[in-house]
Write a protein that holds these residues in place. Structure first.
Motif, PDB file in Angstrom:
ATOM      1  N   GLY A 174       0.787  -1.238   0.000  1.00  0.00           N
ATOM      2  CA  GLY A 174       0.000   0.000   0.000  1.00  0.00           C
ATOM      3  C   GLY A 174       0.814   1.280   0.000  1.00  0.00           C
ATOM      4  O   GLY A 174       0.244   2.378   0.098  1.00  0.00           O
ATOM      5  N   THR A 175       2.140   1.174  -0.112  1.00  0.00           N
ATOM      6  CA  THR A 175       2.962   2.391  -0.135  1.00  0.00           C
ATOM      7  C   THR A 175       2.896   3.042  -1.526  1.00  0.00           C
ATOM      8  O   THR A 175       3.356   2.442  -2.504  1.00  0.00           O
ATOM      9  N   PRO A 176       2.332   4.253  -1.624  1.00  0.00           N
ATOM     10  CA  PRO A 176       2.108   4.865  -2.929  1.00  0.00           C
ATOM     11  C   PRO A 176       3.340   4.925  -3.832  1.00  0.00           C
ATOM     12  O   PRO A 176       3.239   4.723  -5.032  1.00  0.00           O
ATOM     13  N   ARG A 177       4.483   5.203  -3.243  1.00  0.00           N
ATOM     14  CA  ARG A 177       5.683   5.318  -4.079  1.00  0.00           C
ATOM     15  C   ARG A 177       5.955   4.006  -4.820  1.00  0.00           C
ATOM     16  O   ARG A 177       6.280   4.008  -6.019  1.00  0.00           O
ATOM     17  N   ILE A 178       5.815   2.874  -4.128  1.00  0.00           N
ATOM     18  CA  ILE A 178       6.070   1.573  -4.768  1.00  0.00           C
ATOM     19  C   ILE A 178       4.940   1.242  -5.740  1.00  0.00           C
ATOM     20  O   ILE A 178       5.172   0.680  -6.815  1.00  0.00           O
ATOM     21  N   VAL A 179       3.716   1.632  -5.385  1.00  0.00           N
ATOM     22  CA  VAL A 179       2.583   1.441  -6.291  1.00  0.00           C
ATOM     23  C   VAL A 179       2.880   2.149  -7.616  1.00  0.00           C
ATOM     24  O   VAL A 179       2.708   1.587  -8.699  1.00  0.00           O
ATOM     25  N   ASN A 180       3.374   3.371  -7.527  1.00  0.00           N
ATOM     26  CA  ASN A 180       3.672   4.143  -8.733  1.00  0.00           C
ATOM     27  C   ASN A 180       4.741   3.456  -9.583  1.00  0.00           C
ATOM     28  O   ASN A 180       4.609   3.363 -10.798  1.00  0.00           O
ATOM     29  N   ILE A 181       5.781   2.991  -8.920  1.00  0.00           N
ATOM     30  CA  ILE A 181       6.873   2.338  -9.659  1.00  0.00           C
ATOM     31  C   ILE A 181       6.341   1.096 -10.387  1.00  0.00           C
ATOM     32  O   ILE A 181       6.619   0.871 -11.570  1.00  0.00           O
ATOM     33  N   LEU A 182       5.527   0.312  -9.683  1.00  0.00           N
ATOM     34  CA  LEU A 182       4.969  -0.909 -10.287  1.00  0.00           C
ATOM     35  C   LEU A 182       4.039  -0.574 -11.455  1.00  0.00           C
ATOM     36  O   LEU A 182       4.110  -1.197 -12.514  1.00  0.00           O
ATOM     37  N   CYS A 183       3.163   0.408 -11.235  1.00  0.00           N
ATOM     38  CA  CYS A 183       2.182   0.750 -12.275  1.00  0.00           C
ATOM     39  C   CYS A 183       2.859   1.312 -13.508  1.00  0.00           C
ATOM     40  O   CYS A 183       2.461   1.025 -14.638  1.00  0.00           O
ATOM     41  N   GLU A 184       3.887   2.099 -13.289  1.00  0.00           N
ATOM     42  CA  GLU A 184       4.647   2.667 -14.411  1.00  0.00           C
ATOM     43  C   GLU A 184       5.214   1.535 -15.280  1.00  0.00           C
ATOM     44  O   GLU A 184       5.056   1.524 -16.504  1.00  0.00           O
ATOM     45  N   HIS A 185       5.837   0.565 -14.630  1.00  0.00           N
ATOM     46  CA  HIS A 185       6.391  -0.573 -15.372  1.00  0.00           C
ATOM     47  C   HIS A 185       5.293  -1.409 -16.013  1.00  0.00           C
ATOM     48  O   HIS A 185       5.472  -1.935 -17.107  1.00  0.00           O
ATOM     49  N   ALA A 186       4.167  -1.529 -15.309  1.00  0.00           N
ATOM     50  CA  ALA A 186       3.070  -2.336 -15.840  1.00  0.00           C
ATOM     51  C   ALA A 186       2.499  -1.705 -17.109  1.00  0.00           C
ATOM     52  O   ALA A 186       2.204  -2.411 -18.077  1.00  0.00           O
ATOM     53  N   LEU A 187       2.387  -0.387 -17.113  1.00  0.00           N
ATOM     54  CA  LEU A 187       1.845   0.279 -18.308  1.00  0.00           C
ATOM     55  C   LEU A 187       2.798   0.117 -19.488  1.00  0.00           C
ATOM     56  O   LEU A 187       2.369  -0.094 -20.629  1.00  0.00           O
ATOM     57  N   LEU A 188       4.065   0.170 -19.181  1.00  0.00           N
ATOM     58  CA  LEU A 188       5.057  -0.008 -20.240  1.00  0.00           C
ATOM     59  C   LEU A 188       4.939  -1.429 -20.817  1.00  0.00           C
ATOM     60  O   LEU A 188       4.906  -1.620 -22.042  1.00  0.00           O
ATOM     61  N   ALA A 189       4.815  -2.411 -19.921  1.00  0.00           N
ATOM     62  CA  ALA A 189       4.676  -3.804 -20.368  1.00  0.00           C
ATOM     63  C   ALA A 189       3.368  -3.994 -21.145  1.00  0.00           C
ATOM     64  O   ALA A 189       3.332  -4.692 -22.159  1.00  0.00           O
ATOM     65  N   GLY A 190       2.303  -3.342 -20.670  1.00  0.00           N
ATOM     66  CA  GLY A 190       1.010  -3.432 -21.352  1.00  0.00           C
ATOM     67  C   GLY A 190       1.099  -2.868 -22.764  1.00  0.00           C
ATOM     68  O   GLY A 190       0.562  -3.437 -23.715  1.00  0.00           O
ATOM     69  N   PHE A 191       1.821  -1.791 -22.882  1.00  0.00           N
ATOM     70  CA  PHE A 191       2.010  -1.155 -24.185  1.00  0.00           C
ATOM     71  C   PHE A 191       2.784  -2.081 -25.139  1.00  0.00           C
ATOM     72  O   PHE A 191       2.396  -2.270 -26.291  1.00  0.00           O
ATOM     73  N   VAL A 192       3.827  -2.689 -24.600  1.00  0.00           N
ATOM     74  CA  VAL A 192       4.626  -3.614 -25.412  1.00  0.00           C
ATOM     75  C   VAL A 192       3.744  -4.769 -25.903  1.00  0.00           C
ATOM     76  O   VAL A 192       3.826  -5.193 -27.048  1.00  0.00           O
ATOM     77  N   ASN A 193       2.834  -5.228 -25.018  1.00  0.00           N
ATOM     78  CA  ASN A 193       1.934  -6.331 -25.396  1.00  0.00           C
ATOM     79  C   ASN A 193       0.652  -5.847 -26.074  1.00  0.00           C
ATOM     80  O   ASN A 193      -0.251  -6.643 -26.316  1.00  0.00           O
ATOM     81  N   GLU A 194       0.580  -4.563 -26.310  1.00  0.00           N
ATOM     82  CA  GLU A 194      -0.593  -3.951 -26.941  1.00  0.00           C
ATOM     83  C   GLU A 194      -1.903  -4.333 -26.277  1.00  0.00           C
ATOM     84  O   GLU A 194      -2.870  -4.723 -26.931  1.00  0.00           O
TER      85      GLU A 194
END
Ligand SMILES: Nc1ncnc2c1ncn2[C@@H]1O[C@H](COP(=O)(O)OP(=O)(O)O)[C@@H](O)[C@H]1O
Ligand SMILES: [Mg+2]
Length: 268
Positions: A229-249
């Motif tokens: 639940g720590t926002p800073r780590i949530v942000n880091i994870l979500c940022e990477h997740a969006l990048l991965a989502g984009f790569v996988n379209e």
């Protein structure tokens, strides 16, 4: 890079403390009212603690943005300076013209300013962020500043903001007096699972995300698991997740994407 693919106007999960993205969780709301109560109630010294990344700095920025004109504020972001420099920063941020620059002169100017502001019905608050970095001398200096008062009330409200090490420092026998002066305390906890989901949706919405961009329940579970639940780590994870989502379209961020984001971003 993925912004165009998802139609985002901004980066949704930046790790800067941009108040435009502020999400009012129950804890942030509670912390906010504690700070406001301490300032308005002229409680002298106020202490806001919490682990790194829980949202202390963004909260302070919100507070500064929302503060009414009758409260003059200064925000000291990185207080790893000498006592004199700390005083210089405070007076400069409050807009007090510097005459000489010795300690006595700075304190006198500050005192005159406080009395003048008080005469105009104003209150003055200084927020010192990363206060766990202050040494014993600086903390003691802060206690002396909080002594500036009239017979009736405190002229200067000081908000110490810091990581839990600050609380340990304040336990030192040499800082007993300061510790006993703290009129309001609040310790910021991470987000709970429900608020974590709202937090993510809130940040996406601010960044202009379309409805079809979804984090599945499984993804939220995983984010909670890794971030607690720590926002800073949530942000880091979500940022990477969006990048991965984009790569996988894909517009659906699921558990698997979060797991691989965690492997990359958190080296798990
Ligand atoms: N309530 C919140 N609303 C929006 N973003 C937040 C919130 N709390 C924390 N964050 C985000 O998490 C990250 C860390 O927050 P920050 O205020 O720097 O934490 P701290 O000062 O406690 O280390 C920043 O990117 C910030 O924008
Ligand atoms: Mg901070």
């Amino acid at each position: 890079m993925y912004k165009a693919f998802y139609g985002l106007t901004e980066n949704a999960f930046n790790i800067t403390s941009d108040p435009a993205f502020y999400f009012e969780s129950s804890r942030h709301k509670e912390a906010y009212s504690h700070l406001l109560y301490g300032i308005k109630g002229r409680k002298g010294i106020i202490c806001l603690t919490g682990e790194v990344g829980t949202g202390k700095t963004i909260l302070c920025r919100m507070l500064l943005n929302k503060m009414d004109q009758a409260v003059k504020t200064a925000f000291i972001l990185n207080p790893s300076f000498s006592q004199i420099q700390l005083l210089q920063l405070i007076t400069k941020d409050l807009g007090i013209p510097a005459k000489k620059n010795n300690k006595l002169d700075l304190i006198t100017s500050l005192n005159d300013f406080l009395i003048d502001q008080n005469g105009q019905g104003h209150n003055v608050a200084v927020i010192i962020d990363e206060a766990q970095n202050l040494n014993t001398h600086q903390l003691e200096q802060i206690r002396l500043l909080s002594n500036l008062e009239t017979e009736k009330e405190k002229l200067l409200q000081i908000i110490l903001v810091g990581q839990p090490e600050l609380l340990e420092k304040l336990q030192k026998p040499s800082l007993r007096q300061l510790n006993s002066r703290i009129g309001v305390r609040y310790h910021m906890q991470p987000l709970d699972k429900n608020e974590l989901h709202e937090y993510i949706e809130h940040r996406l919405a601010i960044a202009g995300a379309p409805k079809k961009l979804l984090f599945t329940d499984g993804a939220i579970e995983r984010i909670y698991h890794f971030s607690k639940g720590t926002p800073r780590i949530v942000n880091i994870l979500c940022e990477h997740a969006l990048l991965a989502g984009f790569v996988n379209e894909t517009f659906t961020i699921d558990e698997e994407i979060i797991k691989s984001a965690a492997r990359e971003a958190l080296a798990l």
